[in-house]
Each structure stands twice: as structure tokens, then as C-alpha cells.
Design an enzyme around this catalytic site. Structure first.
Site, mmCIF file in Angstrom:
data_model
loop_
_atom_site.group_PDB
_atom_site.id
_atom_site.type_symbol
_atom_site.label_atom_id
_atom_site.label_comp_id
_atom_site.label_asym_id
_atom_site.label_seq_id
_atom_site.Cartn_x
_atom_site.Cartn_y
_atom_site.Cartn_z
ATOM 1 N N ASP A 66 0.779 -1.256 0.000
ATOM 2 C CA ASP A 66 0.000 0.000 0.000
ATOM 3 C C ASP A 66 0.809 1.304 0.000
ATOM 4 O OD1 ASP A 66 -1.551 -2.112 0.816
ATOM 5 O OD2 ASP A 66 -2.282 -1.160 2.626
ATOM 6 N N GLU A 248 -10.516 -2.327 4.503
ATOM 7 C CA GLU A 248 -9.167 -1.815 4.760
ATOM 8 C C GLU A 248 -9.035 -0.413 4.150
ATOM 9 O OE1 GLU A 248 -6.430 -5.775 4.934
ATOM 10 O OE2 GLU A 248 -6.795 -5.080 2.913
#
Ligand code: FRU
Length: 528
Positions: A66, A248
Site C-alpha cells: 500500500d 481496509e
């Protein structure tokens, strides 16, 4: 099922690395000097490995996931990212770091946040604390404040459920060195396994910092006067949106609806698995946020990108002109750890500016590659108007790094194919009967590194057929990004061809379609 497997796999890694890091992190937190500028290091072999993206950000080596801590400060865009410096698979997470003046050319920097006694450094965000509300800096030199998730693998191993907490670090030299807050964590775990990925922003109306947090199957919102003390405001989403996997990497921000004076709030939630074409993907909600509660206007599920490879994208804090610029991780937990690269693993999407439009009585997000990208374009072929009753064919070595644009009606069938001399290809199609766009990478090259990379054609349903739209297709060796109707419809996909794609074909079964066609070569960002 896949979700359970993914989670189990990650858990095993969390456990097995914990002990090593508990003992080794103290010394490492000091390694924070900047790496030499990219321009001092480039040579003919730099970033020339097979599949290496030429104009997307990728780490010089090892594993990345990420994007984290996206913040603009004093002329610099920061890109931190989930990073494991020891291997090309996921491991104990650090924050890697890169900087840019324009979001196009990047300088790799040294790793900035290392695991410590509270755990690994999971995803999170960074803000400029302009008012010095935290007291870490001064009004003249406001601090950069990063808020991230601590994942304590040792606690997880002992089967505790409260091992994810939120920690804080600050920087007084524009991101080059960071100090962890002495009383970390700043937000404790209430007894829930998935409690992570804080995205923080300043809410002007209530004069408070707001944190959006992903909590298993919903989002939670917290408020703080100073980024240190947080109190819970509300929850959203247990019964809204897609729930095929864990929630998430949330993001919450306000956008003006184009061509109106109306403002709406957008909540982005990444979900894994449960994406529209399998595995990881990011959904979004449009609605209102009153400083305390978020409510969505709609019940339908909306995806930012229907391709398989755009995950965990969030927006920049403090971007010039209040723009909402997002970068996503160009991979998918379904196979991210198996892709056939050797030195490094995975890249980020191109930076995209988000806008909000109202159409058919609904709101939609549009993603547009930032304008600064256009400086990389070198025209190869410009056709004012091509009649597609004859298939358009073009063959050129430069296609390997290229952008093709054309226009078409969504009521007309069309196929766009990129291929190589081995017969490997990808195909983007518009099917007006089904009202679907699709992307086929089943014969794209290396696909057998996992079962679910090339198991099916990926589908994007569209909503209005009587419309002429622009199509933009960007190829960077091992990725294809497709934007239709000014970015209302997006597909981002990885590919691993065994030789470069150098041929292009556009065709329609219908009798005729007049379209301009523009093909541009794209310059590498790794040589200045
Ligand atoms: C999303 C994610 C986050 C977590 C990070 C760990 O891809 O699972 O929820 O913070 O990756 O690397």
C-alpha cells in the site's frame, strides 16, 4: 474462503517474524538520511530488468504494498509505502519513502519507519499540522505528523485480539527524519482483530482532526483536537456496500460536484477479497459527513476501478489547489506475492485526480491521470478521423511504452488489442448488447504463476449506451490502465508478456465508426 487463506497466510508471516524484530528495531530507527538523488545514479542498466515499469513508481528492490502517508509539503510530494526491505514477499512492515516535485519523476529515499516494541508499521496517513495543534513543531515550522497502525505480531501469536493499535511519528525536516511519539500508541485497541489503516484530515467546520479507520466490516470515525487524544464519533457500513472481505484503507474527503455549487463527501473503502473481478478492489460511497456521522446517498455498490490491480488507494493531504489526487497499489492480494519479478515486487498506479459528477440522477467518481503526466508524451501517430470499417492496425517498437486515445459510441461494439510477436495479447472490448466493457489477459504472457491471475475475462458493466466517449489506454510494459468516459470507467491490470507488445489493432463489427486516433510514446522517468 480466499479471504481466510489470505488472512491465515499473513498471520503466519506476522508470527514468524515477530521475535526477530522485537530485538532488532531499536538501532534501525536511526537510519534516516536521504538516499542519493536518482539523477546521480542512473546508467544504462538502471531499472532495465524484465517487466520493470518505466513511468510508474516501483521500489528499487524488494517488496512493496500500500501507498502510505501521502502528503504534500513545501514543494515536495511524499510517497511512503508498505515495505519489507529483506525479501520480495510480504514481511514485517516498514514505511519505505520516495519524493517528487511533480508526482511524475521520483527520487527513492531511505526507509523511514521501522518496526519497534509496539509492532510492525502498517498502513496509515500523514498530515501537515499547520496550526501546530500537536505541539511537536512551531507555527513557523509546522510538523508533518504520520499516524499509522502498529501490528504487534508477538501479541497476535499469543492469540490476543487487541494487537493492532494506532501510533504516531512526526517530522520537523519535511519528512527526512522522523521521531516516534514517546507515549505511543495514541489509540488503543478495543478488542477487535482488524483495527487499522488510519486516514486523518482536518475538518474545518468542526475545527477538529478526523480519523477514518477500517474495523473489520465497517469504518469508524474518531475526532481529536491535537492528533494525540482521540475519541470515537460513529460507525458506518456494517449493512452498506460490498462485504466479500475485510474492510481496509479508508479515506474520507469532500468534493464539489462538477458544474454545481453542491459539495458531497466521498468515503473510499478497500476490500479484500470481494472485488468485482476477484480479490482486492476499492469501493466508494457518496454521501454526507456532518463532522460526526457519515451517511451514504445510495444503496448500489460503486467501484473506483474494475480492473484487478488497483488497491488501497487513498488521497494526498494538503495537495495544491485542494485537489484530490490518489495513488493505488497496482496489485492484488490474490497473487501479489507470486508475480514473476525477481529484484522487486509491484508498482503504484499513475497518480489520478478524482472528481465528482452527477449523471442519471446519481453521483459518480471520475479518475483522471494528472495533467503533469502529459509531459512524458511524444507523438508517434495522429489521425484526425479514421473509418473503422477497415480494422486499424499499427506496428511499432515504441508501443511497449505508449498511450493510445480514440473515441467511440457506447452503442457500438469495439475491440482494442495489444500483442507481441509470440501471439500473446490483451484485449479490451466494448459490448453494447451486454452493456459491458471487458479486459482479457488470459493469453497475455506469463500467467501460470498462480491460478487466479488469468482465470477469466474481467468485466465492467456500464450504464448509458447512447453516448460517445473518449478512451485512453496506457501501456507500461507490465501494466495496462484504461480510462473511458473521462475516467468514469477504469480498469487497471498487470500483465507479464514474454516479449514486448509492439502491435495494436482496433476494430468493430459494425459497418462504420469515425474516430480520431492518437498514439504517443511515453518517456521513461528513470532517466532525466
Ligand atoms: C492492505 C493491508 C492493510 C495493512 C497493510 C499491511 O493491503 O492489508 O490493511 O495495513 O496491508 O501490509
Amino acid at each position: 474462503m480466499t479471504h481466510d487463506l489470505n488472512q491465515t497466510f499473513k498471520q503466519i508471516l506476522f508470527y514468524s517474524f515477530s521475535v526477530f524484530f522485537i530485538f532488532s528495531c531499536g538501532e534501525k530507527t536511526k537510519r534516516t538520511e536521504a538516499a542519493p538523488e536518482i539523477s546521480e545514479r542512473v546508467n544504462d542498466t538502471f531499472f532495465q530488468e524484465p517487466f520493470r515499469p518505466q513511468f510508474h513508481f516501483s521500489p528499487e528492490e524488494k517488496w512493496m504494498n500500500d501507498p502510505n502517508g501521502l502528503v504534500y509539503h513545501q514543494g515536495t510530494y511524499h510517497l511512503f509505502y508498505q515495505y519489507y526491505p529483506e525479501d520480495i514477499v510480504w514481511g514485517p512492515m516498514h514505511w519505505g519513502h520516495a519524493t517528487s516535485q511533480d508526482l511524475i519523476y521520483w527520487d527513492h529515499q531511505k526507509v523511514k519507519l521501522f518496526p519497534d516494541e509496539h509492532g510492525y508499521i502498517f498502513s496509515g496517513s500523514a498530515v501537515v499540522d499547520h496550526q501546530n495543534s500537536s505541539g511537536f513543531g512551531t507555527l513557523e515550522n509546522p510538523p508533518l505528523v504520520a499516524i499509522f497502525t502498529y501490528h504487534n505480531a508477538e501479541m497476535a501469536e499469543k492469540k490476543r485480539i487487541d494487537y493492532q493499535t494506532q501510533g504516531l511519528a512526526y517530522s520537523l525536516d519535511n519528512g527526512q527524519t522522523w521521531t516516534k511519539y514517546k507515549n505511543n500508541p495514541v489509540l488503543n485497541n478495543p478488542g477487535i482483530i482488524d483495527f487499522r489503516d488510519p486516514k486523518v484530515f482536518w475538518h474545518e467546520d468542526s475545527k477538529k482532526w478526523i480519523m477514518a479507520l477500517a474495523v473489520k466490516d465497517h469504518a469508524e470515525f474518531y475526532a481529536s483536537p491535537n492528533l494525540i487524544n482521540w475519541s470515537k464519533l460513529s460507525e458506518f457500513g456494517k449493512d452498506a456496500g460490498a462485504h466479500g472481505g475485510v474492510w481496509e484503507c479508508p479515506d474520507l474527503f469532500r468534493l464539489k460536484v462538477e458544474g454545481t455549487d453542491t459539495y458531497k463527501w466521498v468515503l473510499i473503502i478497500s476490500i479484500n477479497p470481494g472485488g468485482p473481478n476477484g480479490g482486492s478492489a476499492s469501493q466508494y460511497f457518496i454521501g454526507d459527513f456532518d463532522g460526526s456521522v457519515f451517511s451514504a446517498d445510495h444503496e448500489d455498490i460503486k467501484w473506483i476501478d474494475h480492473g484487478a490491480d488497483n488497491y488501497a488507494g487513498v488521497t494526498y493531504d494538503n495537495a495544491p489547489g485542494g485537489k484530490k489526487i490518489t495513488i493505488g497499489w497496482m496489485s492484488n492480494w490474490n497473487y501479489a506475492q507470486q508475480t514473476p519479478t525477481v529484484k522487486w515486487r509491484s508498482a503504484m498506479t499513475l497518480p489520478r485526480e478524482l472528481s465528482l459528477v452527477s449523471e442519471e440522477g446519481k453521483y459518480w467518481l471520475r479518475s483522471k491521470v494528472i495533467d503533469a503526466f502529459n509531459k512524458l508524451l511524444i507523438p508517434i501517430k495522429e489521425i484526425e478521423s479514421y473509418d473503422l470499417k477497415e480494422t486499424f492496425k499499427f506496428s511499432d517498437e515504441r508501443l511497449e511504452l505508449s498511450q493510445t486515445t480514440f473515441r467511440t459510441k457506447l452503442s457500438q461494439d469495439l475491440s482494442f488489442k495489444l500483442s507481441n510477436d509470440l501471439g500473446e495479447f490483451v484485449m479490451f472490448r466494448i459490448d453494447p448488447e451486454k452493456m459491458e466493457m471487458s479486459f482479457d489477459r488470459r493469453e497475455s504472457g506469463k500467467t501460470d504463476f498462480t491460478e487466479n491471475f488469468a482465470d477469466k475475462i474481467h468485466i465492467l458493466p456500464y450504464h448509458v449506451s447512447e453516448k460517445e466517449v473518449d478512451i485512453r489506454i496506457i501501456l507500461d510494459r507490465s501494466s495496462v490502465e484504461i480510462f473511458a468516459d473521462k475516467g468514469k470507467y477504469v480498469m487497471t491490470e498487470q500483465i507479464f508478456p514474454n516479449s514486448p507488445y509492439t502491435e495494436l489493432e482496433i476494430k468493430t463489427e459494425k459497418e462504420t465508426l469515425l474516430t480520431p486516433i492518437n498514439i504517443n510514446q511515453i518517456k521513461t522517468i528513470w532517466k532525466k
